[in-house]
Design an enzyme around this catalytic site. Structure first.
Site, PDB file in Angstrom:
ATOM      1  N   PHE A  30       0.829  -1.253  -0.376  1.00 42.10           N
ATOM      2  CA  PHE A  30       0.107   0.155   0.014  1.00 42.10           C
ATOM      3  C   PHE A  30       0.957   1.223   0.046  1.00 42.10           C
ATOM      4  O   PHE A  30       1.549   1.283   1.117  1.00 42.10           O
ATOM      5  CB  PHE A  30      -0.748  -0.019   1.142  1.00 42.10           C
ATOM      6  CG  PHE A  30      -2.084   0.857   1.516  1.00 42.10           C
ATOM      7  CD1 PHE A  30      -2.628   1.126  -0.069  1.00 42.10           C
ATOM      8  CD2 PHE A  30      -1.994   1.603   2.150  1.00 42.10           C
ATOM      9  CE1 PHE A  30      -3.549   1.900   0.226  1.00 42.10           C
ATOM     10  CE2 PHE A  30      -3.475   1.775   2.629  1.00 42.10           C
ATOM     11  CZ  PHE A  30      -4.271   2.089   1.401  1.00 42.10           C
ATOM     12  N   THR A  32       1.981   4.830   0.193  1.00 37.59           N
ATOM     13  CA  THR A  32       1.970   6.401   1.174  1.00 37.59           C
ATOM     14  C   THR A  32       1.107   7.289   0.722  1.00 37.59           C
ATOM     15  O   THR A  32      -0.252   7.827   0.981  1.00 37.59           O
ATOM     16  CB  THR A  32       2.976   6.692   1.921  1.00 37.59           C
ATOM     17  OG1 THR A  32       3.814   5.880   2.638  1.00 37.59           O
ATOM     18  CG2 THR A  32       2.569   8.390   2.684  1.00 37.59           C
ATOM     19  N   MET A  35      -2.415   6.082   0.904  1.00 37.90           N
ATOM     20  CA  MET A  35      -2.843   5.551   2.473  1.00 37.90           C
ATOM     21  C   MET A  35      -3.713   7.079   2.553  1.00 37.90           C
ATOM     22  O   MET A  35      -4.778   7.975   3.152  1.00 37.90           O
ATOM     23  CB  MET A  35      -1.941   5.310   2.969  1.00 37.90           C
ATOM     24  CG  MET A  35      -2.116   5.635   4.769  1.00 37.90           C
ATOM     25  SD  MET A  35      -1.286   4.694   5.728  1.00 37.90           S
ATOM     26  CE  MET A  35      -0.028   6.516   6.555  1.00 37.90           C
ATOM     27  N   GLU A  40      -7.944  12.327   2.868  1.00 31.74           N
ATOM     28  CA  GLU A  40      -8.435  13.110   2.524  1.00 31.74           C
ATOM     29  C   GLU A  40      -9.918  12.905   2.040  1.00 31.74           C
ATOM     30  O   GLU A  40     -10.855  13.440   2.637  1.00 31.74           O
ATOM     31  CB  GLU A  40      -7.754  13.476   1.402  1.00 31.74           C
ATOM     32  CG  GLU A  40      -6.417  14.492   2.091  1.00 31.74           C
ATOM     33  CD  GLU A  40      -5.649  15.445   1.021  1.00 31.74           C
ATOM     34  OE1 GLU A  40      -6.305  16.237   0.987  1.00 31.74           O
ATOM     35  OE2 GLU A  40      -4.928  15.155   0.362  1.00 31.74           O
ATOM     36  N   HIS A  66       3.779   6.873   8.266  1.00 32.17           N
ATOM     37  CA  HIS A  66       2.914   6.024   8.051  1.00 32.17           C
ATOM     38  C   HIS A  66       4.222   4.715   8.584  1.00 32.17           C
ATOM     39  O   HIS A  66       4.971   4.287   7.597  1.00 32.17           O
ATOM     40  CB  HIS A  66       3.050   5.711   5.751  1.00 32.17           C
ATOM     41  CG  HIS A  66       2.405   4.560   5.241  1.00 32.17           C
ATOM     42  ND1 HIS A  66       2.382   4.813   3.895  1.00 32.17           N
ATOM     43  CD2 HIS A  66       1.791   3.470   6.275  1.00 32.17           C
ATOM     44  CE1 HIS A  66       2.219   3.070   3.783  1.00 32.17           C
ATOM     45  NE2 HIS A  66       1.875   2.718   4.866  1.00 32.17           N
TER      46      HIS A  66
END
Length: 128
Positions: A30, A32, A35, A40, A66
């Protein structure tokens, strides 16, 4: 608008949200930036129904750690809470978890804007 508004969003980590796909790294984990986009989106959508017609919010600041990698196929849950309202400025506590625990946390700031004039001002940059 008052503090305490909460939001929740989920997604499953896919090739499209991986570090390799978005250009933030070389691994199938995943990303950053993915994420942060989820954080947001969760914050933005959590307050949208509290805004007046024609208003929206824009992200202006993000301070995120993170702290753990998440592999492809694992579910990620993002939780946000509005913790400060200062006129048009909104500050959110944001957290993301995968199925094994915390993967990211921090704060996110958004500003309430009038959508049409904001878009027109941005579009006017093309005319310069």
């Amino acid at each position: 608008m008052e503090t305490g508004i909460k939001g929740t969003q989920e997604l499953v980590v896919s090739k499209e949200t991986s570090a390799k796909a978005v250009g933030s790294g070389l691994l199938d984990v995943f990303a950053t930036p993915s994420m942060i986009a989820l954080m947001e989106k969760t914050a933005s959508e959590s307050v949208q129904s509290y805004l007046e017609e024609g208003q929206g919010t824009v992200g202006t600041k993000i301070d995120i750690s993170h702290v753990a990698a998440t592999p492809l196929g694992m579910k990620v849950t993002c939780n946000t809470q509005l913790v400060e309202v200062d006129r048009r400025k909104l500050v959110f506590k944001v957290e993301a978890y995968d199925q094994k625990g915390l993967i990211g946390e921090g704060t996110h700031e958004r500003f309430i804007i009038e959508s049409e004039p904001f878009q027109q001002k941005a579009d006017a940059k093309n005319d310069m």
